[in-house]
Design a protein around this motif. Structure first.
Motif, PDB file in Angstrom:
ATOM      1  N   PHE A 442     -21.680  24.369  14.409  1.00  0.00           N
ATOM      2  CA  PHE A 442     -21.301  22.969  14.245  1.00  0.00           C
ATOM      3  C   PHE A 442     -19.782  22.871  14.441  1.00  0.00           C
ATOM      4  CE2 PHE A 442     -25.340  23.282  12.114  1.00  0.00           C
ATOM      5  CZ  PHE A 442     -25.967  22.088  12.438  1.00  0.00           C
ATOM      6  N   PRO A 443     -19.306  21.848  15.175  1.00  0.00           N
ATOM      7  CA  PRO A 443     -17.874  21.787  15.487  1.00  0.00           C
ATOM      8  C   PRO A 443     -16.983  21.908  14.245  1.00  0.00           C
ATOM      9  CG  PRO A 443     -19.059  20.179  16.779  1.00  0.00           C
ATOM     10  CD  PRO A 443     -20.069  20.794  15.859  1.00  0.00           C
ATOM     11  N   ASP A 444     -17.427  21.380  13.102  1.00  0.00           N
ATOM     12  CA  ASP A 444     -16.566  21.481  11.923  1.00  0.00           C
ATOM     13  C   ASP A 444     -16.569  22.893  11.317  1.00  0.00           C
ATOM     14  OD1 ASP A 444     -19.046  21.516  10.772  1.00  0.00           O
ATOM     15  OD2 ASP A 444     -18.734  19.795   9.456  1.00  0.00           O
ATOM     16  N   GLN A 445     -17.318  23.804  11.948  1.00  0.00           N
ATOM     17  CA  GLN A 445     -17.303  25.199  11.482  1.00  0.00           C
ATOM     18  C   GLN A 445     -16.383  26.077  12.330  1.00  0.00           C
ATOM     19  OE1 GLN A 445     -21.539  26.037  11.840  1.00  0.00           O
ATOM     20  NE2 GLN A 445     -21.862  25.784   9.640  1.00  0.00           N
ATOM     21  N   ASP A 446     -15.812  25.520  13.404  1.00  0.00           N
ATOM     22  CA  ASP A 446     -15.009  26.349  14.315  1.00  0.00           C
ATOM     23  C   ASP A 446     -13.862  27.048  13.586  1.00  0.00           C
ATOM     24  OD1 ASP A 446     -16.740  25.457  16.212  1.00  0.00           O
ATOM     25  OD2 ASP A 446     -15.239  24.533  17.526  1.00  0.00           O
ATOM     26  N   THR A 447     -13.156  26.300  12.730  1.00  0.00           N
ATOM     27  CA  THR A 447     -12.011  26.876  12.013  1.00  0.00           C
ATOM     28  C   THR A 447     -12.474  27.898  10.981  1.00  0.00           C
ATOM     29  OG1 THR A 447     -11.160  24.649  12.171  1.00  0.00           O
ATOM     30  CG2 THR A 447      -9.846  26.207  10.926  1.00  0.00           C
ATOM     31  N   ILE A 448     -13.590  27.558  10.294  1.00  0.00           N
ATOM     32  CA  ILE A 448     -14.129  28.484   9.287  1.00  0.00           C
ATOM     33  C   ILE A 448     -14.509  29.801   9.956  1.00  0.00           C
ATOM     34  CG2 ILE A 448     -15.919  28.742   7.516  1.00  0.00           C
ATOM     35  CD1 ILE A 448     -16.201  25.656   7.568  1.00  0.00           C
ATOM     36  N   LEU A 449     -15.018  29.698  11.181  1.00  0.00           N
ATOM     37  CA  LEU A 449     -15.437  30.889  11.935  1.00  0.00           C
ATOM     38  C   LEU A 449     -14.238  31.803  12.217  1.00  0.00           C
ATOM     39  CD1 LEU A 449     -17.607  32.435  13.501  1.00  0.00           C
ATOM     40  CD2 LEU A 449     -17.249  30.898  15.423  1.00  0.00           C
ATOM     41  N   VAL A 450     -13.128  31.190  12.618  1.00  0.00           N
ATOM     42  CA  VAL A 450     -11.911  31.986  12.877  1.00  0.00           C
ATOM     43  C   VAL A 450     -11.504  32.729  11.607  1.00  0.00           C
ATOM     44  CG1 VAL A 450      -9.463  31.891  13.462  1.00  0.00           C
ATOM     45  CG2 VAL A 450     -11.084  30.412  14.654  1.00  0.00           C
ATOM     46  N   ASN A 451     -11.489  32.017  10.484  1.00  0.00           N
ATOM     47  CA  ASN A 451     -11.090  32.652   9.221  1.00  0.00           C
ATOM     48  C   ASN A 451     -12.044  33.780   8.852  1.00  0.00           C
ATOM     49  OD1 ASN A 451      -9.024  30.819   9.081  1.00  0.00           O
ATOM     50  ND2 ASN A 451     -10.143  29.393   7.749  1.00  0.00           N
ATOM     51  N   ALA A 452     -13.339  33.560   9.076  1.00  0.00           N
ATOM     52  CA  ALA A 452     -14.333  34.587   8.732  1.00  0.00           C
ATOM     53  C   ALA A 452     -14.095  35.842   9.565  1.00  0.00           C
ATOM     54  CB  ALA A 452     -15.742  34.050   8.965  1.00  0.00           C
ATOM     55  N   ILE A 453     -13.794  35.647  10.847  1.00  0.00           N
ATOM     56  CA  ILE A 453     -13.554  36.805  11.721  1.00  0.00           C
ATOM     57  C   ILE A 453     -12.270  37.528  11.313  1.00  0.00           C
ATOM     58  CG2 ILE A 453     -12.987  37.478  14.092  1.00  0.00           C
ATOM     59  CD1 ILE A 453     -14.957  35.300  15.009  1.00  0.00           C
TER      60      ILE A 453
END
Ligand SMILES: *Cc1c(COP(=O)(O)O)cnc(C)c1O
Length: 461
Positions: A442-453
């Protein structure tokens, strides 16, 4: 026991002492006191064992670290949304179709209170369970009648048990399919008490094969959609119109287990055309069965559509009580069907994801690569394919843009850290690289994904 170990044992903190550490407050809040207590006890016991064999008592912060790690391993992803970076839209292990925002809104409005699930508010009398849902389904699909059960396996079981118990069901050998881990046509047939009469061969079945098999023992003709595989090459199938013709001739019901019921033609997204529910009904099937959480884009349930004469018989089967849809799914399905009727199907997450353009995906992928570079990851964007998944459209892929990430150290460790993070992240590994398809993120997860990585790249576990 040597003296120094007696003194090591004395250093061992009590379970209460570990539990009262402020560092565990958030874990107690998340997992509850009894759960954390059990884990602390297990760890303290293990250390005591080890110390009595000559080992050392670790310092308190190391013990806390062990407790926290153990909790994560024991309860991974508890009530956390998973970021699905696999590009598989209907990911069976991730709960298939995500519900629409409208359905979620209705659920949160209704679930904490009462709902007229089985009450006819017009008369004040006991009503049919979720009747408005079934009426809406009828209208949305142009079907004479509709009945909803717990899942499509239940739908098929109910149909077979009601209409064919102790009698024969004729099916092509090319359609004796297995879906996922549990659903196998011959086994569901056996469980229903119907007798499987297989005809034709794996790759070639003709209408005359069905015709020869019809006897006074025959209860129905069954067609099963090959949802999750394809047969290519020297093949032939009896067509639905041919089956309909034969069914009519012998006054038999024609049942079509469609599996994944698309309402919108998947060809509009550039995929292969998957038979729609409308087409399945128009082809002459008396009953069509589908899963609510595949291409229909709703909650887990099994939707039965078709002739009132047969659906009414299904309704009278006592088995229905055990197979019925639950309240939550009924509410979510009602909201989803209303969206179809209002022409808002494109807003369902499944269709949104299918409709996500390459331009958008490229833009998001470029931003992701940039942000990953800031977190010291080297990544690049390449072409790839997204999958419909969920036993839908076997060969069907959508062109997509992938973010391919180079990972230092062990890839297995990296993926494990991502899965055990908060929120958990699922991606793919190809040729030694971690691969992300943003179509299912989901587009609002893009930033969360970066942090998770970034976290997975540096965190200890
Ligand atoms: C998916 C599928 C099923 C099983 O449906 P569930 O909703 O998972 O129980 C049965 N038949 C076909 C053809 C399917 O595609």
């Amino acid at each position: 026991m040597p003296n120094e170990n007696q003194s090591e044992l004395r250093k061992l903190p009590s379970v209460e002492k570990v539990l009262s550490s402020p560092e565990l407050a958030a874990d107690i809040e998340r997992y509850s006191h009894p759960v954390v207590t059990a884990t602390v006890r297990e760890i303290v016991d293990k250390i005591r064992d080890n110390v009595s064999k000559g080992g050392q008592t670790p310092p308190l912060d190391a013990i806390l670290e062990m407790v926290k790690y153990h909790l994560i391993i024991e309860w991974p992803g508890l009530l956390e949304p998973v970021i699905n970076a696999t590009g598989i839209i209907l990911h069976t292990n991730l709960g298939r179709a995500p519900l629409s925002a409208a359905a979620v809104e209705v659920l949160s409005k209704l679930l904490g209170g009462y709902y007229a699930l089985e009450l006819d508010l017009a008369t004040g009398e006991r009503g049919v369970r979720a009747q408005s849902m079934e009426k809406l389904l009828q209208i949305a699909n142009g079907a004479e009648s509709a009945l909803v059960v717990n899942n499509n396996a239940a739908a098929v079981l109910l149909v077979l048990s009601t209409l064919a118990k102790g009698r024969e069901v004729i099916v092509s050998r090319g359609e004796l399919v297995q879906i996922g881990g549990g659903f196998r046509v011959p086994e569901v047939m056996a469980a229903s008490g119907a007798i499987l009469r297989e005809v034709g061969t794996t790759n070639q079945t003709f209408i005359r094969d069905f015709e020869t098999a019809v006897s006074d023992q025959t209860a129905m003709l069954l067609a099963v959609h090959r949802s999750n595989f394809a047969i290519r090459g020297f093949t032939h199938d009896a067509s639905l119109p041919e089956l309909k013709e034969l069914a009519k001739q012998f006054d038999l019901p024609l049942i079509y287990d469609l599996g994944s019921g698309a309402i919108i033609d998947t060809a509009t997204f550039g995929m292969t055309h998957e038979p729609t529910i409308g087409e399945a009904l128009a082809s002459g099937a008396d009953i069509v069965c589908i899963s609510g959480d595949k291409l229909f884009g709703g909650p887990q349930c099994g939707i039965i559509l078709g002739k009132k004469f047969y659906v009414d018989r299904l309704r009278r089967n006592p088995l229905l009580r055990a197979l019925r849809i639950d309240k939550y799914a009924a509410i979510a399905l009602t909201a989803t069907v209303l969206q179809y009727l209002k022409g808002q199907a494109a807003e369902l997450p499944v269709y949104r994801m299918m409709g996500e353009t390459l331009d958008n995906l490229t833009r998001r992928a470029d931003v992701l690569v940039e942000n990953l570079a800031t977190a010291d990851f080297s990544a690049e964007v390449t072409d790839g394919e997204s999958l419909a998944g969920g036993g839908s459209l076997p060969d069907e892929t959508l062109p997509t843009r992938l973010v391919v990430v180079a990972v230092k150290g062990s890839m297995d460790e990296f993926c494990r850290k991502l899965r055990l993070g908060t929120p958990p992240v699922m991606g793919c590994v190809r040729e030694g690289k971690f691969v992300i398809d943003l179509r299912t993120v989901f587009p609002d997860q893009d930033t969360i994904l970066v942090n998770a990585i970034a976290d997975a790249g540096k965190s200890k576990h």
